[in-house]
Design a protein around this motif. Structure first.
Motif, PDB file in Angstrom:
ATOM      1  N   SER A 188       0.817  -1.206   0.000  1.00 10.95           N
ATOM      2  CA  SER A 188       0.000   0.000   0.000  1.00 10.95           C
ATOM      3  C   SER A 188       0.857   1.266   0.000  1.00 10.95           C
ATOM      4  O   SER A 188       1.655   1.490   0.913  1.00 10.95           O
ATOM      5  N   ASP A 223      -4.829  -4.191   7.064  1.00 10.27           N
ATOM      6  CA  ASP A 223      -5.832  -4.247   6.011  1.00 10.27           C
ATOM      7  C   ASP A 223      -7.003  -3.373   6.416  1.00 10.27           C
ATOM      8  O   ASP A 223      -7.131  -2.995   7.582  1.00 10.27           O
ATOM      9  N   GLN A 224      -7.805  -3.039   5.430  1.00 14.68           N
ATOM     10  CA  GLN A 224      -8.988  -2.234   5.686  1.00 14.68           C
ATOM     11  C   GLN A 224     -10.142  -2.782   4.862  1.00 14.68           C
ATOM     12  O   GLN A 224      -9.967  -3.141   3.696  1.00 14.68           O
ATOM     13  N   LYS A 249     -12.754  -3.808  -3.619  1.00 10.79           N
ATOM     14  CA  LYS A 249     -12.322  -2.810  -4.594  1.00 10.79           C
ATOM     15  C   LYS A 249     -12.975  -3.092  -5.937  1.00 10.79           C
ATOM     16  O   LYS A 249     -13.234  -4.244  -6.296  1.00 10.79           O
ATOM     17  N   LEU A 297     -15.389   2.175   7.647  1.00  9.91           N
ATOM     18  CA  LEU A 297     -14.065   1.676   7.279  1.00  9.91           C
ATOM     19  C   LEU A 297     -13.474   0.989   8.495  1.00  9.91           C
ATOM     20  O   LEU A 297     -13.319   1.608   9.558  1.00  9.91           O
ATOM     21  N   SER A 345     -10.271  -0.890  10.071  1.00 10.41           N
ATOM     22  CA  SER A 345      -8.839  -1.132   9.947  1.00 10.41           C
ATOM     23  C   SER A 345      -8.421  -2.238  10.906  1.00 10.41           C
ATOM     24  O   SER A 345      -8.826  -2.233  12.069  1.00 10.41           O
ATOM     25  N   ALA A 358      -7.917   6.736  -8.070  1.00 14.52           N
ATOM     26  CA  ALA A 358      -8.644   6.574  -6.800  1.00 14.52           C
ATOM     27  C   ALA A 358      -9.894   5.723  -6.979  1.00 14.52           C
ATOM     28  O   ALA A 358     -10.364   5.080  -6.035  1.00 14.52           O
ATOM     29  N   SER A 407      -9.014   2.243  -4.094  1.00 18.48           N
ATOM     30  CA  SER A 407      -9.611   2.032  -2.775  1.00 18.48           C
ATOM     31  C   SER A 407     -11.032   1.524  -2.941  1.00 18.48           C
ATOM     32  O   SER A 407     -11.686   1.782  -3.951  1.00 18.48           O
ATOM     33  N   ALA A 467     -10.012   8.812  -2.647  1.00 17.14           N
ATOM     34  CA  ALA A 467      -8.830   9.011  -1.817  1.00 17.14           C
ATOM     35  C   ALA A 467      -9.201  10.099  -0.812  1.00 17.14           C
ATOM     36  O   ALA A 467      -9.347  11.268  -1.178  1.00 17.14           O
ATOM     37  N   TYR A 468      -9.375   9.718   0.432  1.00 17.51           N
ATOM     38  CA  TYR A 468      -9.823  10.653   1.473  1.00 17.51           C
ATOM     39  C   TYR A 468      -8.880  11.831   1.609  1.00 17.51           C
ATOM     40  O   TYR A 468      -9.304  12.950   1.884  1.00 17.51           O
ATOM     41  N   LEU A 515      -7.296   6.428   6.588  1.00 19.58           N
ATOM     42  CA  LEU A 515      -6.321   6.080   5.554  1.00 19.58           C
ATOM     43  C   LEU A 515      -5.932   4.602   5.604  1.00 19.58           C
ATOM     44  O   LEU A 515      -5.293   4.106   4.680  1.00 19.58           O
ATOM     45  N   GLY A 516      -6.299   3.914   6.680  1.00 21.60           N
ATOM     46  CA  GLY A 516      -6.019   2.484   6.775  1.00 21.60           C
ATOM     47  C   GLY A 516      -4.851   2.124   7.669  1.00 21.60           C
ATOM     48  O   GLY A 516      -4.421   0.975   7.712  1.00 21.60           O
TER      49      GLY A 516
END
Length: 197
Positions: free
Chosen positions: A11, A74-75, A86, A107, A109, A149, A153, A158-159, A178-179
């Motif tokens: 990542s 991982d997320q 994804k 989300l 994590s 993006a 993800s 992309a945050y 962001l994970g």
């Protein structure tokens, strides 16, 4: 400091978070078959799945690197109770984003540290992201501008970039979104001698 850190992930955003925090590390990417694990453990909820995947990555790389501290992360994304993956191509992003519009998603994590094949630390964190009621014209502009993006993800955003414009509110730590929940990870790395106390 007597230990170093190995990141068992390819990542780019996780690498960037560690680099910006000035954490010494190197990358040794795992080749865990995530699809097979998800199928085998389909009974797990999305938060448990994130931790399972992070643990699997960390354990696998740790087994081949004696004495090293290995970070697996991982997320997963949960929308309306469903675990989402994804997108295989950007063409599907429009439908995903329309489905997310005006709703919260989660989300999850999952982080794990292994040394000599044994887990020495783990963490699970959940962030809640509320997507705003964006307009159709905004969506089309976003799809044109978002680029990689859309497939990089699970949420097609992309945050840390353009994706921030999709959201109304967020509940959670910036780094967790962001994970890589950084502050508890830093505490663990201090405990295990990777960075100074």
């Amino acid at each position: 400091m007597s230990s170093s850190l190995v990141l068992a992930s390819g990542s780019q955003i996780r690498r960037l978070v560690l680099e910006q925090a000035c954490i010494p590390f190197r990358v040794d990417k795992s080749d865990v078959d995530e699809t097979a694990l998800k199928e085998k453990h389909a009974d797990l909820n999305p938060a448990e799945m994130a931790l399972l995947l992070g643990r699997a990555k960390s354990r696998q790389v740790s087994a081949r690197l004696p004495g090293e501290i290995v970070l697996g992360a991982d997320q997963t994304m949960e929308l309306e109770g469903q675990l989402l993956d994804k997108l295989p191509d950007a063409a599907l992003a429009r439908d995903r984003l329309k489905r997310m519009r005006g709703k919260p998603h989660y989300l999850h994590s999952g982080l794990s540290l292994h040394r000599d094949g044994e887990e020495i630390w783990s963490l699970s964190r959940t962030s809640t992201i509320h997507v705003r009621e964006f307009s159709g014209s905004f969506l089309e502009t976003y799809l044109e501008q978002a680029g990689d993006a859309l497939t990089a993800s699970v949420g097609a955003y992309a945050y840390e970039g353009l994706g921030a414009q999709l959201f109304e509110t967020v509940e959670g730590d910036y780094y967790a979104i962001l994970g890589l929940p950084l502050l508890p990870l830093l505490e663990a790395l201090r405990e295990f001698g990777v960075i100074e106390t």
